[in-house]
Design a protein around this motif. Sequence first.
Motif, PDB file in Angstrom:
ATOM      1  N   TYR A   1     -14.711  13.927   0.207  1.00 15.90           N
ATOM      2  CA  TYR A   1     -13.771  13.724   1.493  1.00 15.90           C
ATOM      3  C   TYR A   1     -13.638  12.190   1.657  1.00 15.90           C
ATOM      4  CZ  TYR A   1     -13.463  17.049   5.607  1.00 15.90           C
ATOM      5  OH  TYR A   1     -12.697  17.848   6.346  1.00 15.90           O
ATOM      6  N   GLY A   2     -14.642  11.312   1.327  1.00 18.24           N
ATOM      7  CA  GLY A   2     -14.467   9.706   1.560  1.00 18.24           C
ATOM      8  C   GLY A   2     -13.470   9.428   1.027  1.00 18.24           C
ATOM      9  N   PRO A   3     -12.959   9.439  -0.104  1.00 19.82           N
ATOM     10  CA  PRO A   3     -11.600   8.882  -0.770  1.00 19.82           C
ATOM     11  C   PRO A   3     -10.377   9.606  -0.093  1.00 19.82           C
ATOM     12  CG  PRO A   3     -12.605  10.183  -2.586  1.00 19.82           C
ATOM     13  CD  PRO A   3     -13.595  10.060  -1.265  1.00 19.82           C
ATOM     14  N   ALA A   4     -10.293  10.680   0.066  1.00 14.84           N
ATOM     15  CA  ALA A   4      -9.231  11.308   0.595  1.00 14.84           C
ATOM     16  C   ALA A   4      -9.065  10.721   1.940  1.00 14.84           C
ATOM     17  CB  ALA A   4      -9.442  13.083   0.831  1.00 14.84           C
ATOM     18  N   ILE A   5      -9.970  10.724   2.878  1.00 14.83           N
ATOM     19  CA  ILE A   5      -9.888  10.008   4.197  1.00 14.83           C
ATOM     20  C   ILE A   5      -9.211   8.686   3.891  1.00 14.83           C
ATOM     21  CG2 ILE A   5     -10.993   9.142   6.100  1.00 14.83           C
ATOM     22  CD1 ILE A   5     -12.338  12.020   6.083  1.00 14.83           C
ATOM     23  N   ALA A   6     -10.000   7.946   3.250  1.00 13.27           N
ATOM     24  CA  ALA A   6      -9.437   6.368   2.962  1.00 13.27           C
ATOM     25  C   ALA A   6      -8.115   6.416   2.590  1.00 13.27           C
ATOM     26  CB  ALA A   6     -10.276   5.912   1.863  1.00 13.27           C
ATOM     27  N   ALA A   7      -7.506   7.094   1.619  1.00 16.42           N
ATOM     28  CA  ALA A   7      -6.296   7.020   1.147  1.00 16.42           C
ATOM     29  C   ALA A   7      -5.298   7.654   2.364  1.00 16.42           C
ATOM     30  CB  ALA A   7      -6.012   8.137  -0.018  1.00 16.42           C
ATOM     31  N   LEU A   8      -5.673   8.660   2.947  1.00 17.51           N
ATOM     32  CA  LEU A   8      -4.548   9.055   4.046  1.00 17.51           C
ATOM     33  C   LEU A   8      -4.654   7.718   5.287  1.00 17.51           C
ATOM     34  CD1 LEU A   8      -5.829  12.776   4.542  1.00 17.51           C
ATOM     35  CD2 LEU A   8      -3.758  11.692   3.241  1.00 17.51           C
ATOM     36  N   PHE A   9      -5.691   7.292   5.443  1.00 19.93           N
ATOM     37  CA  PHE A   9      -5.817   6.071   6.394  1.00 19.93           C
ATOM     38  C   PHE A   9      -4.859   5.086   6.030  1.00 19.93           C
ATOM     39  CE2 PHE A   9      -7.776   1.848   6.573  1.00 19.93           C
ATOM     40  CZ  PHE A   9      -7.811   1.877   8.238  1.00 19.93           C
ATOM     41  N   LEU A  10      -5.176   4.627   4.717  1.00 14.45           N
ATOM     42  CA  LEU A  10      -4.011   3.496   4.212  1.00 14.45           C
ATOM     43  C   LEU A  10      -2.579   3.854   4.422  1.00 14.45           C
ATOM     44  CD1 LEU A  10      -6.195   2.522   1.042  1.00 14.45           C
ATOM     45  CD2 LEU A  10      -5.987   1.379   3.340  1.00 14.45           C
TER      46      LEU A  10
ATOM     47  N   LEU B   1       0.800  -1.136   0.056  1.00 17.24           N
ATOM     48  CA  LEU B   1      -0.034  -0.041   0.010  1.00 17.24           C
ATOM     49  C   LEU B   1       0.784   1.293   0.161  1.00 17.24           C
ATOM     50  CD1 LEU B   1      -2.932  -0.834   2.460  1.00 17.24           C
ATOM     51  CD2 LEU B   1      -3.074  -0.288  -0.015  1.00 17.24           C
ATOM     52  N   GLN B   2       1.950   1.080   0.823  1.00 18.10           N
ATOM     53  CA  GLN B   2       2.773   2.257   0.840  1.00 18.10           C
ATOM     54  C   GLN B   2       3.484   2.590  -0.486  1.00 18.10           C
ATOM     55  OE1 GLN B   2       2.331   3.387   3.861  1.00 18.10           O
ATOM     56  NE2 GLN B   2       3.447   5.190   4.101  1.00 18.10           N
ATOM     57  N   THR B   3       3.737   1.618  -1.290  1.00 14.06           N
ATOM     58  CA  THR B   3       4.414   2.116  -2.557  1.00 14.06           C
ATOM     59  C   THR B   3       3.409   2.407  -3.376  1.00 14.06           C
ATOM     60  OG1 THR B   3       4.028  -0.147  -3.325  1.00 14.06           O
ATOM     61  CG2 THR B   3       6.076   0.121  -2.213  1.00 14.06           C
ATOM     62  N   VAL B   4       2.100   2.374  -3.536  1.00 17.07           N
ATOM     63  CA  VAL B   4       1.327   2.932  -4.365  1.00 17.07           C
ATOM     64  C   VAL B   4       1.313   4.514  -4.300  1.00 17.07           C
ATOM     65  CG1 VAL B   4      -1.270   3.187  -5.268  1.00 17.07           C
ATOM     66  CG2 VAL B   4      -0.372   1.319  -4.272  1.00 17.07           C
ATOM     67  N   PRO B   5       1.648   5.218  -5.357  1.00 16.68           N
ATOM     68  CA  PRO B   5       1.600   6.564  -5.261  1.00 16.68           C
ATOM     69  C   PRO B   5       0.355   7.190  -4.799  1.00 16.68           C
ATOM     70  CG  PRO B   5       2.549   5.717  -7.444  1.00 16.68           C
ATOM     71  CD  PRO B   5       1.647   4.937  -6.665  1.00 16.68           C
TER      72      PRO B   5
END
Lengths: 244, 478
Positions: free
Chosen positions: B350-359, B330-334
């Motif tokens: 908001y949804g995908p932004a929070i999901a991406a930051l969470f990951l 996950l960390q290597t995905v830009p």
Amino acid sequence: MIVYEDVAHAYAQAPSLRGVTLRVPDAATTALIGPSGCGKSTLLKLAVGLVWPMRGSVTVDGERLTTENIRRIRHRIGYVIQSGGLFPHLTAKDNVTLAARYLRRDRAWIDARVAELLEIVQLPFELLDRYPGELSGGQRQRVSLMRALMLEPEVLLLDEPLGALDPMVRFGLQEDLKSLFARLRKSVLLVTHDLAEAAFFSNRIVLMHEGRIVQEGSYRDLVERPANEFVRTFLRAQRVTPDA
Amino acid sequence: MLLMILATSASAREVIVGSKVFTESVILAELATQLLDARGIETVHRRELGGTSVLWSGMLRGDIDCYPEYTGTLRGEVLASKSLQSDAQLREALAQMGVWASGSLGFDNTYVLGMRKDVAQRLSIVRMSDLAQHPELRFGFSNEFMRRADGWPGVKQAYGLPQSDVRGMQHDLAYRALVSGAIDVTDLYATDAEIAHYDLFALPDDRRFFPNYDAIFVCRSSVAEDVKQVLQSLENAIDAQTMAGLNAQAKLDRLDERYVAQRFAVERFDVTTSAGLDTRMSRIWQRTREHLGMVAVSLVAAIVIAVPLGIAAYRNRNVARVAFAIADVLQTVPALALLVFLIPWLGIGYGPAIAALFLYSLLPILRNTHAGLADIGRDLRESAEALGLSPAAQLRYIELPLAARSIIAGIRTAAVINIGTATLGALIGAGGYGQPILAGIRLDDLGLILEGAIPAALLALLAQGLFGVLERRLVKAK
């Protein structure tokens, strides 16, 4: 009383005990001695369930150790290791009283017991609020001993408790411990690699080599009637000769 | 005396422009308000008052004077009973009711059918009638479009469309379904900001089925002549593409509608208007809230998941292997790619932004939790065990406190990374400090860029400092 019955154990393929049978009597000190890796520390760990036998059994007061009863039995055994094993994030007092608080013992009882133990190990009250890092090596071992004695155990397991101390501190603590053992009349199993220390504490010395007990007896027995060539070599290495 | 008071109050009475509850209406009303103001006509904008019926009846009652409307809406909803054909007939009917209407502002915000550009190209579909050749296409329409006579039922008949896989769904969901390929065609409005954002192709209505929805201004006939003149200056000033661009600035770039209108007024009319914009501080505060919201929600969620997972990994080697493998990947995905991957499931905002930051927060916290626990010496672990503490008590009293320094360091790393990465949230309409940075880059406005970049840097420093304090207070070991 701790009874080891034909106990065998191995750490990842390397055997550490190859069938040890031993009784640790009540109200007496038994000294375990032998070169590094002979299995003496493993014998102590078996009695508190830090390792488990692959063969044979360990019983404490007639109760065979199992994963079910081990936690209860640990509360009846005090265990002290060379480094002291004090938790660096807790004050001396919190280290000493952790198990009692976990068992929800009465606060007044805890305070009384701490006061009593301070006297037994001869530590000034002010040290209780210090963290282990703020104590000297000898003070740390005294706190560690307080922690081991907190729940009034019948058995004390001491794994080279004085091994890391400088000679003068060690000398003083040896004297204190010996009189403490005599007063408390606990069943004590003491691991040391120093024959003089073993002889000082006990007239029952158990000499181990490569996972087996090679001789059991008083210092005089070992010196005068060594069981085999290894015992003779071991005594020579300690600079003890039959003529000495 | 009384007459004089009445006269002054009447002449001093400001013009009230209303708008409906959607971006385009707000921008148009704001544009009118600013232009009127610039002409010295005192004007207020009552924004987002409601739907058509609220604005229409409000205007007839005199609560508002003018508002932006669409000819199709007037013909089909407000004056439906009169079945008016031409614009001239409409104008006449309105005049009879005491309503003045401007000419078209230059765009027709009618329904269009939209497809992904690549799909349309592959099937060589260039106009609506081409759809008849592809019965396999899956249609997903907004629920309203499914029902309306000038929606799907009418289109189907007018174009003889054979498709059988036709579903009604929520408008926003339809966009996502279209982008992810779950459906092939949906209904759009011609000036939707999303058309450009998702790179969609709006099919020309070659049989002229959809009614005209020309944007106009309607006013009470009694408004002053100079008001009408100003509104007439907007006629043919805005084409559909321009309107879609303005909508995108407001909706996707999250620029204030007042600011969008102000910029347009300068560009198109060379009129500098006073937009009555929020102060810079209040804008920054708003973005700080958005930014902190994204960082805080994602960070808390990551702590709740990653700390227990780190503990499980410490206890069980298999858990460790699987958890680290996933977190490492996950960390290597830009960041940008991750955001784009998430859009089909979570849409934009908001949804995908929070999901991406969470990951992104998972790995540092997971690693540091595991490392903090694994670093505890065997002596201490065995001492805790030999005291007869339960595994839970060992964790609580000994292991977690000893690992606290490492765990907090992991959370701090995650927080600082998040504060930086959250600026990318602006790319998908999640707001935050990235918004002015992005808008500033697009509009070549250094002030706007700094308005985002400086607070973001300060926030990162602040987070560093706060976690440092937290660490010193929580970690007692000497």
